[in-house]
Enzyme design. Structure first.
Site, PDB file in Angstrom:
ATOM      1  CB  VAL A 101      -0.950   0.008   1.219  1.00  0.00           C
ATOM      2  CG1 VAL A 101      -1.720   1.324   1.288  1.00  0.00           C
ATOM      3  CG2 VAL A 101      -1.910  -1.166   1.149  1.00  0.00           C
TER       4      VAL A 101
ATOM      5  CG  ASP B 135      -8.451  -8.115   8.253  1.00  0.00           C
ATOM      6  OD1 ASP B 135      -7.830  -7.073   8.489  1.00  0.00           O
ATOM      7  OD2 ASP B 135      -9.188  -8.268   7.258  1.00  0.00           O
TER       8      ASP B 135
ATOM      9  N   GLY C   6      -1.271 -10.773  -3.658  1.00  0.00           N
ATOM     10  CA  GLY C   6      -1.196  -9.671  -2.681  1.00  0.00           C
ATOM     11  C   GLY C   6      -2.548  -9.327  -2.064  1.00  0.00           C
TER      12      GLY C   6
ATOM     13  CE  LYS D  40     -10.735  -4.966   6.858  1.00  0.00           C
ATOM     14  NZ  LYS D  40     -10.568  -5.921   5.784  1.00  0.00           N
TER      15      LYS D  40
END
Ligand code: ADP
Ligand code: ASP
Ligand code: MG
Length: 820
Positions: free
Chosen positions: A475, A679, A665, A683
């Site tokens: 990123v 993860d 990726g 969130k």
């Protein structure tokens, strides 16, 4: 008659002397002229240093040699390049000057004290060097020259080092001695004489003033000040590279500007010119064809601020106490004490309660000012009617100047909001009733930041975003590429987006002026300018480079860095991040972050922590601000799991789907972070907290993708191999669902105040059935969105969309957003 003055910067070397001679000969063809010269650049500084350091004979000898060498370097170069230039003549004269200088310094050395009148003689010698060189140069070019000796006519008061000219007497004396010049007049600047014939100097930078006095005495129509810039700029061009030249200034504007620090003109220059209506031009010796700035009698047109200046090296003196209140004559006694000590006050402000008078003086005068006040108010201080006199040093005055400011509303408001934007504290304020200037006293270390923001807001209308990027993985590096592509287009919209630091595991590589992003990787590998990734170090860089909108961009998933955001916010950074760690730490830290951002008026932005580039957080925040309430949430929040579960539908094994996702990726570097469900849980927690739910990560119910019996230990590659052991387990689950016309989806739910992450089998009618291939979908049931939910759907993974989301957050840090 025209008077031309050339400053030290125009006489720095032989080439500049030749430029000057050329300008003089051109002008002499059109008009009668008289020329005033300063010392060659650096020479007066050197002489001042010598006069201040008379302690060691060795140092004096060394200083004398340097003086002689500096002068002879110019002389020798001119001897080589100009026919007829007799260098030996000038060198002999310079030797005479060196001998004089030696005598003065030796005398002071023996006395262990350098009286002001000797000091004046010492520091005045540089101008003599310039006259001698230029006289020889013009003579070599067959020009008739008459040296005008200031000691013969330029009368001043008795102050040796900052003298004021007696215009009337000087004019009369000039008329009697130089009524008709036999050629080009040539005069050393900076020098005057008192009535007793004692040499005086007109204050540092005082040759401009000499030129103005000569212009008055010679009844010139024009006075031209030739320097190293193409006129007066709307701010000091050294501090503000985007400052622009002003075509015209009224005498009053020029006076205010020079008084409040614009070095291009000595503050006393304009007074005599204005009094005698002599036009003044500021011109550039290196670019004589540039138009320059005209200073004249007409008021400036337009209704705005004309320029910003800053005056440094000030001390503020506070005289306060119960004895001040209502006592008539107190102010006059304070300023009488100043005048008694021959100290000029730069700015005065008094509270309406009359409890306190504050005023600024040049720091060099501060000690004497205090002493004089102590003498004047001895009794009041003794009896406690006055509080001890307070001095605050290292201050600057920032002034906005312009005839057009009169009767204009909002100028002060804009000034103060600009200072707030630059996080500059205002110590005192003054505006006189002419409304031609507003001045504020600020800390000197903040002065450049202050003028930078004021210049942006009043003139250039440029906004800056000063990025410090941590993490240049997928990123981070995509963000750099995007910024590099957009920098030009943004600049065209007056947005200066620059990356000043990029951090990897070795530390943060920084570059004043911004990193050239076209080869940032080389820069990172070769950089010698590296600082530790620590708040203090980064802040230090920001301060030194006067960056006013610093943004920490955290593109890591690092926990320690996330835990330092509060410190960054407190030190004036915005924080922008796709890292979920900070927002999913304890509720206490979550609150601390928001408090810090609010108190420091900085922004903490994390749009990409949920739904990558999808506009989730900002949309929800706006809805909640507008009174909406979350009732229920359901969604697919992980791009990688959206991809993996979608592939399971197509008959791919979980190990293969994970391997491909990893290769592309889509997953975190360690796919366990995705497959553990953590993860998605993070969130979900971020969303829930946005909705006002006071939950911790441990409150989230997680069904991991990896079954309980699976051993997920070992290295990443071991884990990837082990993953095959659950292929069958998942194949069974998928076919069971298929038998019922369903597919498996990894879904986050918020229902009845409870957050859950589960693997669910959903049929074709279910809105999340079609969400795969990395897509995200969020269905928000709320007070306003019911019975049909508000749905956000789109690609929720990948570097490009995430980086673009971070980019969007960066743009939200711009000043106009902060004000709201
Ligand atoms: P000289 O040697 O010609 O007397 P100075 O160094 O005294 O020159 O003055 C010129 C310098 O003044 C410029 O180089 C510039 O850096 C500085 N300066 C400060 N403020 C201004 C301003 N508002 N406009 C132009 N120059 C300014
Ligand atoms: N040479 C003197 C100084 O440096 C005067 C001047 O340059 O105007 O202050
Ligand atoms: Mg000057």
């Amino acid at each position: 008659m025209r008077v031309l003055k050339f400053g030290g910067s125009s006489l720095a070397n032989a080439k500049r002397f030749l430029d000057v001679a050329k300008i003089i000969t051109n002008k002499a063809q059109q008009d009668d002229i008289a020329v005033v010269v300063s010392a060659p650049q650096g020479i007066t500084n050197h002489l001042v240093y010598l006069a201040d350091n008379i302690g060691s004979r060795e140092a004096i000898d060394d200083g004398l040699t340097k003086f002689q060498q500096a002068s002879n370097t110019i002389v020798e170069a001119l001897s080589l390049s100009v026919d007829g230039f007799v260098g030996s003549k000038v060198s002999e004269y310079v030797t005479d000057l060196v001998n004089q200088l030696d005598r003065y310094l030796e005398g002071a050395h023996l006395l262990a004290y350098c009286p002001d009148h000797i000091n004046a003689r010492i520091i005045s010698l540089g101008e003599r060097v310039s006259v001698s060189i230029l006289e020889e140069l013009l003579s070599a070019q067959k020009r008739a020259v008459e040296v005008i000796e200031p000691a013969q006519f330029l009368y001043t008061n008795n102050t040796s080092l900052n003298a004021i000219a007696d215009l009337a007497k000087s004019k009369a004396e000039y008329a009697s001695k130089y009524s008709k010049l036999s050629g080009i007049g040539l005069m050393p600047g900076f020098i005057g004489t008192n009535i007793d014939g004692q040499l005086t100097t007109l204050g540092r930078n005082g040759s401009d003033y000499s030129a103005a006095v000569l212009a008055v005495c010679a009844q010139a129509e024009v006075c031209e000040i030739w320097t190293d810039v193409s006129g007066v700029y709307n701010a000091d061009p050294r501090a503000i590279p985007s400052a622009t030249v002003l075509d015209y200034l009224s005498y009053q504007e020029a006076m205010e500007l020079s008084y409040f620090g614009a070095k291009v003109l000595h503050p006393k220059t304009i007074g005599p010119l204005a009094q005698h209506h002599i036009k003044c031009y500021i011109k550039n010796t290196s670019c004589p064809e540039d138009k320059g700035t005209l200073i004249g009698n007409e008021k400036s047109e337009g209704k705005s601020v004309k320029a910003i200046s800053n005056l440094d090296d000030l001390t503020m003196i506070n005289v306060s106490g119960p004895g001040m209140k209502g006592m008539v004559g107190m102010a006059s006694r304070v300023f009488e004490a100043m005048s008694h000590a021959n100290i000029s006050t730069v700015m005065i402000s008094q509270s309406s309660s009359e409890y306190c008078i504050s005023f600024c003086v040049h720091t060099a005068d501060a000690k004497r000012a205090k002493k004089s006040l102590h003498q004047a108010f001895e009794l009041e201080l003794f009896n406690g009617l006055l509080e001890p006199i307070k001095l605050q040093n290292k201050l600057s005055i920032i002034s906005l100047i312009g005839d057009g400011m009169q009767q204009q509303q909002g100028v002060a408001a804009k000034l103060f909001s600009s200072l707030a934007q630059a996080r500059v504290n205002v110590i005192a304020i003054a505006q006189d009733s002419s409304e031609r200037s507003i001045s504020v006293v600020v800390e000197e270390r903040k002065a450049t930041d202050a003028i930078k923001v004021c210049h942006q807001n009043f003139f250039s209308h440029h906004q800056s975003i000063d990025v410090f990027l941590v993490g240049c993985g997928v990123v981070g590096s995509e963000l750099i590429e995007q910024v590099a592509r957009q920098q030009k287009a943004l600049a065209a919209q007056n947005i200066d987006l620059a990356v000043y630091g990029i951090a990897n595991s070795k530390g943060m590589s920084v570059q004043s002026g911004g990193i050239d992003l076209s080869n940032w990787q080389d820069f990172l590998n070769q950089s010698e300018s590296r600082i530790a990734l620590q708040v203090d170090e980064v802040k230090d860089f920001v301060r030194k480079n006067h960056l006013i909108n610093p943004v920490l961009v955290d593109c890591t998933s690092n926990e320690d860095l996330a835990m330092s955001y509060v410190e960054y916010l407190e030190q004036g950074f915005h924080v922008v991040t796709p890292n979920k760690k900070a927002n999913t730490d304890s509720w206490e830290y979550y609150q601390a972050l928001r408090n810090a951002a609010q108190q420091t008026k900085r922004r903490f932005l994390y749009e990409t922590t949920v739904g990558a580039g999808l506009p989730v957080i900002d949309t929800l925040q706006n809805l909640f601000r507008a009174g909406d309430e979350l009732h229920q949430f359901q969604g697919i929040l992980s791009g990688s799991l959206s991809y993996i579960f979608g592939k399971l539908d197509e008959g791919m094994s979980i190990s293969q789907a994970t391997a491909i996702a990893k290769e592309n990726g889509f997953t975190e570097p360690d796919p366990r972070d995705d497959l553990s469900g953590m993860d998605v849980a993070r969130k979900l927690l971020i969303l829930a907290r946005e909705a006002g739910m006071e939950l911790e990560l441990s409150d989230i119910d997680i069904e991991p993708v990896l079954p309980e019996h699976f051993d997920d230990q070992g290295s990443i590659s071991e884990f990837m191999t082990n993953l095959e052991s659950i292929d069958e387990y998942y194949a069974n689950k998928v076919s069971e669902a298929k038998a019922q016309g369903k597919v498996l989806r990894y879904i986050g739910n918020i229902v009845d105040g409870q957050c859950k992450v589960t693997i669910e089998a959903v049929d074709g009618a279910h809105p999340l059935n079609a969400i795969k291939d990395g897509e995200n979908a969020l269905a928000i049931h709320s007070r306003y969105y019911q019975p049909i939910p508000f749905v956000l759907r789109g690609y929720g993974a990948g570097a490009a969309v995430t980086a673009a989301g971070v980019f969007g957050d960066l743009l939200r840090t711009l000043a106009w957003e902060q004000v709201n």
